[in-house]
Design a protein around this motif. Structure first.
Motif, mmCIF file in Angstrom:
data_model
loop_
_atom_site.group_PDB
_atom_site.id
_atom_site.type_symbol
_atom_site.label_atom_id
_atom_site.label_comp_id
_atom_site.label_asym_id
_atom_site.label_seq_id
_atom_site.Cartn_x
_atom_site.Cartn_y
_atom_site.Cartn_z
ATOM 1 N N VAL A 1 -85.128 -40.874 81.792
ATOM 2 C CA VAL A 1 -85.070 -39.420 81.613
ATOM 3 C C VAL A 1 -83.618 -38.953 81.631
ATOM 4 C CG1 VAL A 1 -85.602 -37.201 82.711
ATOM 5 C CG2 VAL A 1 -87.380 -38.932 82.486
ATOM 6 N N TYR A 2 -82.830 -39.498 82.542
ATOM 7 C CA TYR A 2 -81.416 -39.121 82.635
ATOM 8 C C TYR A 2 -80.690 -39.415 81.324
ATOM 9 C CZ TYR A 2 -76.536 -39.114 84.075
ATOM 10 O OH TYR A 2 -75.190 -38.861 84.160
ATOM 11 N N VAL A 3 -80.870 -40.623 80.804
ATOM 12 C CA VAL A 3 -80.139 -41.023 79.609
ATOM 13 C C VAL A 3 -80.696 -40.338 78.360
ATOM 14 C CG1 VAL A 3 -79.605 -42.979 78.075
ATOM 15 C CG2 VAL A 3 -79.384 -43.223 80.558
ATOM 16 N N ARG A 4 -81.991 -40.501 78.120
ATOM 17 C CA ARG A 4 -82.565 -40.005 76.867
ATOM 18 C C ARG A 4 -82.771 -38.493 76.851
ATOM 19 N NH1 ARG A 4 -81.310 -43.823 73.414
ATOM 20 N NH2 ARG A 4 -82.831 -43.003 71.980
ATOM 21 N N GLY A 5 -83.020 -37.922 78.022
ATOM 22 C CA GLY A 5 -83.213 -36.478 78.087
ATOM 23 C C GLY A 5 -81.927 -35.682 77.982
ATOM 24 N N SER A 6 -80.789 -36.341 78.243
ATOM 25 C CA SER A 6 -79.507 -35.642 78.229
ATOM 26 C C SER A 6 -78.650 -36.006 77.025
ATOM 27 C CB SER A 6 -78.728 -35.974 79.508
ATOM 28 O OG SER A 6 -78.389 -37.348 79.528
ATOM 29 N N GLY A 7 -79.102 -36.976 76.249
ATOM 30 C CA GLY A 7 -78.335 -37.389 75.086
ATOM 31 C C GLY A 7 -77.192 -38.343 75.420
ATOM 32 N N VAL B 1 -80.915 -49.022 88.886
ATOM 33 C CA VAL B 1 -81.538 -49.663 87.727
ATOM 34 C C VAL B 1 -80.414 -50.061 86.778
ATOM 35 C CG1 VAL B 1 -83.072 -49.296 85.756
ATOM 36 C CG2 VAL B 1 -83.571 -48.197 87.930
ATOM 37 N N SER B 2 -80.452 -51.299 86.302
ATOM 38 C CA SER B 2 -79.417 -51.722 85.357
ATOM 39 C C SER B 2 -79.657 -51.067 83.996
ATOM 40 C CB SER B 2 -79.404 -53.236 85.206
ATOM 41 O OG SER B 2 -80.526 -53.680 84.467
ATOM 42 N N ARG B 3 -78.583 -50.946 83.233
ATOM 43 C CA ARG B 3 -78.702 -50.400 81.874
ATOM 44 C C ARG B 3 -79.667 -51.237 81.054
ATOM 45 N NH1 ARG B 3 -72.440 -50.411 81.299
ATOM 46 N NH2 ARG B 3 -72.933 -52.420 80.382
ATOM 47 N N THR B 4 -79.561 -52.547 81.209
ATOM 48 C CA THR B 4 -80.412 -53.462 80.444
ATOM 49 C C THR B 4 -81.885 -53.244 80.766
ATOM 50 O OG1 THR B 4 -78.640 -55.077 80.453
ATOM 51 C CG2 THR B 4 -80.831 -55.884 79.901
ATOM 52 N N THR B 5 -82.203 -53.123 82.056
ATOM 53 C CA THR B 5 -83.593 -52.910 82.467
ATOM 54 C C THR B 5 -84.113 -51.578 81.944
ATOM 55 O OG1 THR B 5 -83.343 -54.275 84.430
ATOM 56 C CG2 THR B 5 -85.134 -52.658 84.450
ATOM 57 N N ALA B 6 -83.334 -50.527 82.100
ATOM 58 C CA ALA B 6 -83.770 -49.201 81.636
ATOM 59 C C ALA B 6 -83.990 -49.197 80.130
ATOM 60 C CB ALA B 6 -82.743 -48.143 82.032
ATOM 61 N N GLN B 7 -83.044 -49.771 79.399
ATOM 62 C CA GLN B 7 -83.160 -49.799 77.946
ATOM 63 C C GLN B 7 -84.346 -50.660 77.508
ATOM 64 O OE1 GLN B 7 -79.643 -51.263 75.999
ATOM 65 N NE2 GLN B 7 -80.108 -50.136 74.123
ATOM 66 N N HIS B 8 -84.544 -51.797 78.169
ATOM 67 C CA HIS B 8 -85.676 -52.669 77.832
ATOM 68 C C HIS B 8 -87.007 -51.965 78.073
ATOM 69 C CE1 HIS B 8 -88.154 -56.219 77.436
ATOM 70 N NE2 HIS B 8 -88.705 -55.931 78.607
ATOM 71 N N ARG B 9 -87.154 -51.359 79.237
ATOM 72 C CA ARG B 9 -88.426 -50.669 79.519
ATOM 73 C C ARG B 9 -88.631 -49.498 78.577
ATOM 74 N NH1 ARG B 9 -90.057 -50.859 85.617
ATOM 75 N NH2 ARG B 9 -89.579 -53.025 86.031
ATOM 76 N N PHE B 10 -87.560 -48.803 78.217
ATOM 77 C CA PHE B 10 -87.689 -47.708 77.260
ATOM 78 C C PHE B 10 -88.273 -48.228 75.951
ATOM 79 C CE2 PHE B 10 -85.951 -45.145 73.759
ATOM 80 C CZ PHE B 10 -86.530 -43.930 74.070
ATOM 81 N N ARG B 11 -87.759 -49.360 75.476
ATOM 82 C CA ARG B 11 -88.277 -49.934 74.219
ATOM 83 C C ARG B 11 -89.718 -50.405 74.366
ATOM 84 N NH1 ARG B 11 -83.069 -52.747 73.516
ATOM 85 N NH2 ARG B 11 -84.187 -54.604 74.194
ATOM 86 N N VAL B 12 -90.026 -51.069 75.489
ATOM 87 C CA VAL B 12 -91.389 -51.561 75.709
ATOM 88 C C VAL B 12 -92.358 -50.388 75.804
ATOM 89 C CG1 VAL B 12 -92.890 -52.721 77.385
ATOM 90 C CG2 VAL B 12 -90.710 -53.742 76.748
ATOM 91 N N TRP B 13 -91.985 -49.383 76.589
ATOM 92 C CA TRP B 13 -92.866 -48.219 76.750
ATOM 93 C C TRP B 13 -92.981 -47.439 75.446
ATOM 94 C CZ3 TRP B 13 -90.783 -46.188 82.115
ATOM 95 C CH2 TRP B 13 -91.157 -47.105 83.114
ATOM 96 N N TRP C 1 -76.736 -45.464 77.077
ATOM 97 C CA TRP C 1 -77.165 -46.339 78.168
ATOM 98 C C TRP C 1 -75.963 -46.736 79.026
ATOM 99 C CZ3 TRP C 1 -81.988 -45.994 79.122
ATOM 100 C CH2 TRP C 1 -82.917 -45.829 78.084
ATOM 101 N N ARG C 2 -74.801 -46.849 78.431
ATOM 102 C CA ARG C 2 -73.597 -47.220 79.188
ATOM 103 C C ARG C 2 -73.194 -46.147 80.195
ATOM 104 N NH1 ARG C 2 -69.706 -50.303 74.869
ATOM 105 N NH2 ARG C 2 -71.259 -51.870 74.361
ATOM 106 N N GLU C 3 -73.643 -44.931 79.993
ATOM 107 C CA GLU C 3 -73.296 -43.832 80.901
ATOM 108 C C GLU C 3 -74.259 -43.705 82.084
ATOM 109 O OE1 GLU C 3 -71.401 -40.290 78.527
ATOM 110 O OE2 GLU C 3 -73.070 -41.127 77.363
ATOM 111 N N LEU C 4 -75.215 -44.623 82.191
ATOM 112 C CA LEU C 4 -76.157 -44.596 83.308
ATOM 113 C C LEU C 4 -75.424 -44.986 84.593
ATOM 114 C CD1 LEU C 4 -79.083 -44.357 84.380
ATOM 115 C CD2 LEU C 4 -79.345 -46.796 83.858
ATOM 116 N N PRO C 5 -75.366 -44.083 85.576
ATOM 117 C CA PRO C 5 -74.674 -44.419 86.835
ATOM 118 C C PRO C 5 -75.377 -45.558 87.568
ATOM 119 C CG PRO C 5 -75.035 -42.045 86.657
ATOM 120 C CD PRO C 5 -75.820 -42.692 85.557
ATOM 121 N N THR C 6 -74.604 -46.403 88.199
ATOM 122 C CA THR C 6 -75.164 -47.546 88.920
ATOM 123 C C THR C 6 -75.982 -47.120 90.126
ATOM 124 O OG1 THR C 6 -73.124 -47.774 90.182
ATOM 125 C CG2 THR C 6 -73.339 -49.117 88.191
#
Length: 126
Positions: free
Chosen positions: A47-53, A65-77, A56-61
């Protein structure tokens, strides 16, 4: 800290609608230890990344959640149709403008299911 982000980024009403729509998480083992990454933390990161435009690199640590995990789940979902189901469920159950805005942004940001390469971004060919 990650749960604080979920509460700040994802309204409780949206999380209550989204929770039953998300696929059951698979158990993952790393070095013989079960790793349990909470769906709510991943959902908040998406929601933070996709809802704000943001990218994935701007996702705070500190989302936990790692950028890779968030991006992967976004694609799977996305492939599973979660964002379309979430959008329909929010339309049916919510009057909150913020919740509707977030659900619409997630649905719009989801890759097209009719284009298998849409998650790759723009072509580098000239």
């Amino acid at each position: 800290m990650a749960t604080e982000h979920r509460r700040r980024v994802v309204p409780d009403e949206l999380w209550e609608i989204a929770r039953p729509l998300l696929p059951t998480p698979k158990l993952r083992y790393e070095n013989g230890v079960r790793q349990n990454l909470d769906h709510s933390d991943v959902f908040a990161a998406i929601v933070y990344v996709r809802g704000s435009g943001r990218t994935w690199r701007e996702l705070p640590t500190d989302f936990g959640v790692s950028r890779t995990t968030a991006q992967h789940r976004f694609r799977v979902w996305s492939a599973d149709g979660v964002w379309n189901r979430l959008h329909r469920a929010v339309l049916a159950a919510s009057d909150s403008e913020e919740t509707l805005r977030i659900a619409a942004a997630l649905r719009a940001a989801a890759p097209s299911t009719s284009d298998p390469c849409s998650h790759r971004g723009p072509s580098r060919r000239t």
